[in-house]
Write a protein that holds these residues in place. Structure first.
Motif, mmCIF file in Angstrom:
data_model
loop_
_atom_site.group_PDB
_atom_site.id
_atom_site.type_symbol
_atom_site.label_atom_id
_atom_site.label_comp_id
_atom_site.label_asym_id
_atom_site.label_seq_id
_atom_site.Cartn_x
_atom_site.Cartn_y
_atom_site.Cartn_z
ATOM 1 N N LYS A 101 13.333 35.457 -52.358
ATOM 2 C CA LYS A 101 14.257 36.586 -52.491
ATOM 3 C C LYS A 101 14.133 37.243 -53.878
ATOM 4 O O LYS A 101 13.984 38.453 -53.999
ATOM 5 C CB LYS A 101 15.686 36.073 -52.276
ATOM 6 C CG LYS A 101 16.698 37.154 -52.012
ATOM 7 C CD LYS A 101 18.053 36.548 -51.715
ATOM 8 C CE LYS A 101 18.724 36.096 -52.992
ATOM 9 N NZ LYS A 101 20.038 35.463 -52.749
ATOM 10 N N CYS A 102 14.169 36.398 -54.913
ATOM 11 C CA CYS A 102 14.047 36.928 -56.275
ATOM 12 C C CYS A 102 12.658 37.506 -56.520
ATOM 13 O O CYS A 102 12.501 38.497 -57.219
ATOM 14 C CB CYS A 102 14.342 35.844 -57.309
ATOM 15 S SG CYS A 102 16.111 35.546 -57.502
ATOM 16 N N HIS B 230 11.282 29.694 -61.382
ATOM 17 C CA HIS B 230 12.243 30.063 -60.337
ATOM 18 C C HIS B 230 11.591 30.976 -59.296
ATOM 19 O O HIS B 230 11.769 30.804 -58.096
ATOM 20 C CB HIS B 230 13.469 30.743 -60.933
ATOM 21 C CG HIS B 230 14.472 31.173 -59.904
ATOM 22 N ND1 HIS B 230 15.477 30.353 -59.443
ATOM 23 C CD2 HIS B 230 14.594 32.338 -59.194
ATOM 24 C CE1 HIS B 230 16.176 30.985 -58.514
ATOM 25 N NE2 HIS B 230 15.661 32.198 -58.351
ATOM 26 N N CYS C 84 11.513 30.932 -55.183
ATOM 27 C CA CYS C 84 12.567 31.752 -54.570
ATOM 28 C C CYS C 84 11.999 33.098 -54.126
ATOM 29 O O CYS C 84 11.776 33.993 -54.934
ATOM 30 C CB CYS C 84 13.714 31.960 -55.554
ATOM 31 S SG CYS C 84 15.045 32.970 -54.885
ATOM 32 N N ASN D 143 19.250 29.860 -62.067
ATOM 33 C CA ASN D 143 19.584 30.289 -60.700
ATOM 34 C C ASN D 143 19.391 31.806 -60.538
ATOM 35 O O ASN D 143 19.087 32.508 -61.487
ATOM 36 C CB ASN D 143 21.019 29.883 -60.356
ATOM 37 C CG ASN D 143 22.013 30.476 -61.341
ATOM 38 O OD1 ASN D 143 21.780 31.551 -61.905
ATOM 39 N ND2 ASN D 143 23.114 29.798 -61.566
ATOM 40 N N CYS D 144 19.582 32.267 -59.322
ATOM 41 C CA CYS D 144 19.311 33.682 -59.012
ATOM 42 C C CYS D 144 20.111 34.629 -59.910
ATOM 43 O O CYS D 144 19.619 35.656 -60.347
ATOM 44 C CB CYS D 144 19.623 33.963 -57.550
ATOM 45 S SG CYS D 144 18.659 32.959 -56.410
#
Ligand SMILES: [Zn+2]
Lengths: 94, 202
Positions: A35-36, A29, A33, A2-3
């Protein structure tokens, strides 16, 4: 992955020092994602910017003065030692 | 000097401990660039950097007999340098009226910034005049963050070695790095935006 866990491994990831498995997990990921992905990209850019500093070398005059300072230290240390008449003793200063 | 190439630090340290000044000179040649870079980037001026550099090597020279080889020589030398630089910066801060407070960005701001997630114009800084901008941004960091960022990201030391040098644990290194990077980002972004509104390129 996860983030939050991305952040935990980010430093090693940016230097290519994570194991293959972790690296793949992070890549996966990042694919999903945004954002990441943006965060990691900007961190990579910042590091790249500052890595220019790695090429800096000590200015010649500073290096010369450093050598003189340490030579002086060595002389002082030598002078403190008990005199065991040594052939290799340097000439006295001045 | 070329002769010392294949010799390990530890061997040179051994010779230097026995009073071989040339062995210490060789160690100095090996590390003067790295130590100078660290000193230069942790302090703000050339004069301070030279002071830190000289003090670090003088201390290493005087204290060499106390170096037990439990860590690498480089770790020990870096640690001496960081401590001298920190001391200098603290003394300076006490003796001068603070001219401009370092830009301390609140965690919440950083968090918001990260979560905003719009593409960053950071790449615009790449290849620009940015040397001065980079200096300014890093000088805005707290000293501890500066040290950790330089050791890990600029010099490329491992997280473990960085932790050993700073005498903190690995999670502390990671969290300081995170904060250092995010604060740099905020500062650099701020600069990029400034440039845009001023409408000039340099
Ligand atoms: Zn994410």
């Amino acid at each position: 992955m996860n983030c939050r866990r991305i952040l935990g491994s980010l430093t090693d990831y940016l230097h290519g020092e994570t194991g293959v498995k972790v690296c793949e997990e992070i890549d996966r990921h990042l694919d999903g994602c945004k954002k990441c992905r943006i965060h990691v990209d900007s961190m990579r850019q910042i590091i790249t910017l500052y890595q220019r500093w790695r090429d800096d070398t000590i200015p010649k005059d500073i290096s010369i003065r450093l050598k003189q300072v340490i030579a002086e230290e060595a002389r002082k240390a030598d002078a403190r030692k008990p005199r065991k008449a040594s052939k290799t003793r340097k000439r006295p200063k001045r | 000097m070329a002769k010392s190439k294949g010799i390990k630090d530890e061997q040179l340290v051994g010779f230097a401990k026995k009073g071989d000044t040339r062995a210490f000179g060789n160690l100095m040649l090996r590390y003067q660039n790295k130590i100078y870079r660290l000193a230069r980037r942790m302090t703000d001026t050339d004069e301070d950097a030279e002071d830190v550099l000289q003090d670090a090597f003088i201390k290493a020279f005087r204290k060499l007999s106390t170096f037990k080889g439990r860590s690498k020589f480089s770790t020990w030398l870096y640690r001496i340098t960081v401590n001298i630089a920190l001391m200098k910066l603290r003394r300076r801060r006490l003796s001068t009226v603070s001219l401009s407070e370092p830009v301390e960005t609140e965690d919440s701001t950083i968090q918001r910034d990260i979560e905003n997630g719009s593409p960053d114009p950071l790449e615009k800084l790449l290849g620009m005049e940015s040397a001065e901008v980079l200096d300014k941004a890093i000088n805005g960091l707290r000293e501890n963050y500066r040290a950790v960022f330089i050791l890990r990201h600029v010099e490329g030391l491992s997280t473990r070695e960085t932790a050993d040098i700073l005498e903190i644990d690995v999670p502390a290194v990671k969290s300081r790095l995170h904060r250092a990077r995010t604060q740099l980002k905020v500062q650099l972004l701020g600069h990029a935006k400034n440039q845009k509104t001023k409408g000039k390129v340099v």
